[in-house]
Design an enzyme around this catalytic site. Structure first.
Site, PDB file in Angstrom:
ATOM      1  N   HIS A 115       0.871  -1.171   0.000  1.00  0.00           N
ATOM      2  CA  HIS A 115       0.000   0.000   0.000  1.00  0.00           C
ATOM      3  C   HIS A 115       0.915   1.230   0.000  1.00  0.00           C
ATOM      4  O   HIS A 115       2.020   1.176   0.547  1.00  0.00           O
ATOM      5  CB  HIS A 115      -0.839  -0.039   1.290  1.00  0.00           C
ATOM      6  CG  HIS A 115      -1.873   1.039   1.400  1.00  0.00           C
ATOM      7  ND1 HIS A 115      -1.576   2.311   1.809  1.00  0.00           N
ATOM      8  CD2 HIS A 115      -3.207   1.012   1.162  1.00  0.00           C
ATOM      9  CE1 HIS A 115      -2.687   3.031   1.830  1.00  0.00           C
ATOM     10  NE2 HIS A 115      -3.695   2.268   1.438  1.00  0.00           N
ATOM     11  N   ASP A 192       3.709  -3.573   8.055  1.00  0.00           N
ATOM     12  CA  ASP A 192       2.444  -2.868   7.903  1.00  0.00           C
ATOM     13  C   ASP A 192       1.351  -3.889   8.200  1.00  0.00           C
ATOM     14  O   ASP A 192       1.073  -4.770   7.387  1.00  0.00           O
ATOM     15  CB  ASP A 192       2.343  -2.327   6.467  1.00  0.00           C
ATOM     16  CG  ASP A 192       0.968  -1.775   6.142  1.00  0.00           C
ATOM     17  OD1 ASP A 192       0.046  -1.928   6.958  1.00  0.00           O
ATOM     18  OD2 ASP A 192       0.816  -1.199   5.047  1.00  0.00           O
ATOM     19  N   GLN A 195      -3.865  -4.641   7.363  1.00  0.00           N
ATOM     20  CA  GLN A 195      -4.829  -5.638   6.875  1.00  0.00           C
ATOM     21  C   GLN A 195      -4.694  -6.989   7.564  1.00  0.00           C
ATOM     22  O   GLN A 195      -5.498  -7.882   7.306  1.00  0.00           O
ATOM     23  CB  GLN A 195      -4.678  -5.834   5.359  1.00  0.00           C
ATOM     24  CG  GLN A 195      -4.999  -4.626   4.520  1.00  0.00           C
ATOM     25  CD  GLN A 195      -6.470  -4.199   4.567  1.00  0.00           C
ATOM     26  OE1 GLN A 195      -7.322  -4.910   5.090  1.00  0.00           O
ATOM     27  NE2 GLN A 195      -6.741  -3.027   4.039  1.00  0.00           N
ATOM     28  N   LYS A 218      -9.810  -0.270  11.112  1.00  0.00           N
ATOM     29  CA  LYS A 218      -9.986  -1.466  10.273  1.00  0.00           C
ATOM     30  C   LYS A 218     -10.307  -2.690  11.134  1.00  0.00           C
ATOM     31  O   LYS A 218     -10.528  -3.775  10.618  1.00  0.00           O
ATOM     32  CB  LYS A 218      -8.720  -1.732   9.454  1.00  0.00           C
ATOM     33  CG  LYS A 218      -8.492  -0.683   8.357  1.00  0.00           C
ATOM     34  CD  LYS A 218      -7.388  -1.120   7.432  1.00  0.00           C
ATOM     35  CE  LYS A 218      -6.820  -0.003   6.604  1.00  0.00           C
ATOM     36  NZ  LYS A 218      -7.684   0.426   5.505  1.00  0.00           N
ATOM     37  N   CYS A 358      -4.764   2.413  -3.670  1.00  0.00           N
ATOM     38  CA  CYS A 358      -3.531   2.961  -3.084  1.00  0.00           C
ATOM     39  C   CYS A 358      -2.388   1.948  -3.167  1.00  0.00           C
ATOM     40  O   CYS A 358      -1.582   1.823  -2.235  1.00  0.00           O
ATOM     41  CB  CYS A 358      -3.721   3.403  -1.633  1.00  0.00           C
ATOM     42  SG  CYS A 358      -4.993   4.634  -1.435  1.00  0.00           S
TER      43      CYS A 358
END
Ligand code: 7TS
Length: 403
Positions: A115, A192, A195, A218, A358
């Site tokens: 991303h 990261d 997700q 999220k 993105c």
């Protein structure tokens, strides 16, 4: 499983199919109630007042830090820094650790699936420090091989920044293996987790992550609150990212000494209500349990993939294995721009994401400008999958195609 839906007021309108959970999840009433409770019962500026309300607000905030630490399996609560979101967490690492550790010619390795939030901060480091950016390239289904990982990490590698789960393909990257290889080369590993944290149990120690970034919104929590896990030895020697109130120990006209970690990295009035709400989201996720979350996502993905296979004119990206999607299914409808697909579906109250997500370098790698993305979470249902496919099947006709 569907009894969880009753806790999400926005999902009570059955006309809507919310399949944009990778952009932001919905929130159960337990989370919005927690935020209201903070403001109605404990509100004061935390960490500075010496009276009861401020002490209560401070306790709420610091207990939330402990909840995030436990959730990520950090060694200590102080290894959790509250930020606005994953983007800010990753920028903190790039500005603070990156700029103070990188030199000309040093290498940073990211993956082609990143991303932009885990790419642009490293591009910034490259521009400012003369470092070099390298990319892991995946197999066509999005998976990363050990051979590829070993071929990109060298003795020049100082930072490996990797998205744990891709927001486009849903694939989970082998962070533990990457960390092992990166550490052998003397590099630090920045993950990261935007997700991954909503979908799989995360143990930063087991993974060997040096930094791990997440967003509250999220994973059932509020917007505007996120966290960064950092290994204490690294955080202690890093300079602050933002400066100002609450992050100092002592200030003179010319200079300042800084507070201890984590407060060194939390300048200004903190988002205590957000942190408190994020902790309520974590408590809820624990109640549901990641086994149940993964099971439901896999069931829904299997059903969706099978039905999409039966539809003509559909290209699905990523693995054929429903277990390798984290509830994310990215696809295109032949001859239809994803924006048109999304707008037509919106007329039937179907919410999906369309565009570049993105992750433009990944889309370039896949050879497309844009895609449609359906991203499901544990509160979605098989009935919604069926209804979604039924609506999708009518999109080409709406755009004037014969079939
Ligand atoms: N990293 C990944 C892998 C993401 O998917 C996102 C947001 C971010 C970082 C940034 O998170 P933020 O909370 O700081 O904004 N992804 C998406 C998406 O896929 N659709 O909308 C936002």
């Amino acid at each position: 499983m569907n009894n969880w839906r009753a806790d999400f007021p926005i999902l009570s309108d059955e006309r809507y199919i919310y399949f944009d959970n990778a952009a932001t999840s919905q929130r159960p009433k337990q989370v919005t109630d927690a935020i209201t409770r903070f403001y109605e019962q404990d509100n004061a500026n935390p960490l500075r007042g010496l009276y009861e309300w401020s002490v209560r607000a401070t306790d709420d905030y610091e207990n939330a830090r402990s909840a995030v630490a436990e959730f990520l399996h950090a060694k200590k609560a102080e290894e959790i820094i509250f930020t606005r979101n994953t983007t800010e967490s990753l920028n903190l690492v790039a500005y603070s650790y990156g700029l103070s550790h990188l030199n000309e010619g040093d290498e940073i390795v990211v993956c082609i699936t990143e991303h932009h939030s885990n790419l642009l901060p490293w591009q910034m480091c490259v521009k400012k420090k003369g470092a070099v950016l390298k990319f892991f390239e995946t197999e066509p289904d999005g998976t990363l091989t050990e051979e590829e990982i070993r071929s990109k990490i060298t003795e020049k590698t100082k930072i490996v920044a990797i998205g744990h789960v891709s927001n486009v393909l849903g694939v989970t990257h082998p962070v533990k293996k990457i960390a092992q290889i990166a550490h052998e080369a003397g590099a630090v590993v920045v993950v990261d987790g935007a997700q991954s944290a909503p979908h799989i149990a995360v143990d930063v120690q087991e993974l060997g992550a040096d930094f791990y970034a997440i967003s509250g919104h999220k994973m059932l929590g509020p917007m505007g609150i996120g966290a960064l896990y950092g290994r204490m030895e690294l955080l202690e020697e890093m300079p602050p990212f933002l400066t100002g109130g609450e992050m100092i120990e002592f200030v003179t006209r010319e200079d300042a000494t800084y507070a201890e970690v984590p407060h060194k990295f939390e300048a200004g009035t903190v988002n205590a209500a957000g942190a408190y709400g994020m902790a309520a989201g974590i408590a809820y996720l624990k109640q549901v349990g990641f086994d149940a979350i993964m099971q439901q996502e896999e069931k829904l993905t299997a059903r969706l993939l099978a039905q999409l296979k039966e539809l003509p004119h559909i290209t699905v990206y990523g693995s054929e294995d429903p277990a390798k999607h984290s509830g994310i299914v990215t696809f295109n409808v032949e001859g239809c721009h994803p924006h048109d697909v999304s707008s037509i579906l919106d007329e039937d109250h179907v919410c999906i994401r369309a565009g570049h997500h993105c992750a433009q370098p990944l889309l370039q790698y896949l050879g497309v400008n844009a895609t449609c993305r359906a991203s499901m979470y544990f509160y979605n249902t098989e009935e919604e999958v069926d209804r979604f496919v039924e609506k999708l099947a009518g999109v080409r006709k709406e755009l004037g195609y014969g079939s």
